[in-house]
Scaffold this active site. Structure first.
Site, PDB file in Angstrom:
ATOM      1  N   ARG A 139       1.076  -0.446   8.698  1.00 19.61           N
ATOM      2  CA  ARG A 139       1.844   0.390   7.752  1.00 19.61           C
ATOM      3  C   ARG A 139       2.482   1.579   8.443  1.00 19.61           C
ATOM      4  O   ARG A 139       3.657   1.874   8.224  1.00 19.61           O
ATOM      5  CB  ARG A 139       0.938   0.871   6.604  1.00 19.61           C
ATOM      6  CG  ARG A 139       0.487  -0.248   5.685  1.00 19.61           C
ATOM      7  CD  ARG A 139      -0.517   0.239   4.675  1.00 19.61           C
ATOM      8  NE  ARG A 139      -1.670   0.818   5.366  1.00 19.61           N
ATOM      9  CZ  ARG A 139      -2.561   1.626   4.820  1.00 19.61           C
ATOM     10  NH1 ARG A 139      -2.450   1.983   3.555  1.00 19.61           N
ATOM     11  NH2 ARG A 139      -3.576   2.078   5.511  1.00 19.61           N
TER      12      ARG A 139
ATOM     13  N   ASN B  16      -0.928  -1.863   1.798  1.00 20.44           N
ATOM     14  CA  ASN B  16      -1.887  -2.958   1.951  1.00 20.44           C
ATOM     15  C   ASN B  16      -2.207  -3.543   0.585  1.00 20.44           C
ATOM     16  O   ASN B  16      -2.254  -2.821  -0.414  1.00 20.44           O
ATOM     17  CB  ASN B  16      -3.195  -2.463   2.580  1.00 20.44           C
ATOM     18  CG  ASN B  16      -3.080  -2.225   4.067  1.00 20.44           C
ATOM     19  OD1 ASN B  16      -2.141  -2.658   4.715  1.00 20.44           O
ATOM     20  ND2 ASN B  16      -4.050  -1.507   4.613  1.00 20.44           N
TER      21      ASN B  16
END
Length: 90
Positions: A19, A37
């Protein structure tokens, strides 16, 4: 031309800074959107901006950062939403 892509990255994509690296690449390319996520182990991403830059991030997502292993990338075009900035969603 502005485009928007939304979809999912599968593989070893959690616990490998996916990320944060996606956010860094998106900011480098002056793109907007978000990444997060999912509980099933995938990463969800929405990115929008100039088409060439979005396609460059798409190619990067297919590889991911060094410690990741991308098994599948599924992205679909969506209407541009006018998002400002790129964030990591929790």
């Amino acid at each position: 031309m502005q485009i928007c892509l939304h979809g999912f990255v599968s593989g070893k994509v959690q616990g490998v800074s996916f990320r944060q690296c996606t956010q860094g690449e998106a900011e480098r390319l002056d793109l907007n959107g978000w990444v997060r996520n999912l509980v099933d182990g995938r990463v969800e991403v929405l990115v929008e901006g100039e088409e060439l830059a979005v396609r460059e991030l798409e190619a990067w997502l297919a590889r991911g950062p060094e410690r990741a292993r991308v098994d599948a990338l599924e992205l679909e075009e969506q209407p541009v939403q006018g998002i400002a900035g790129f964030i990591v969603r929790r």
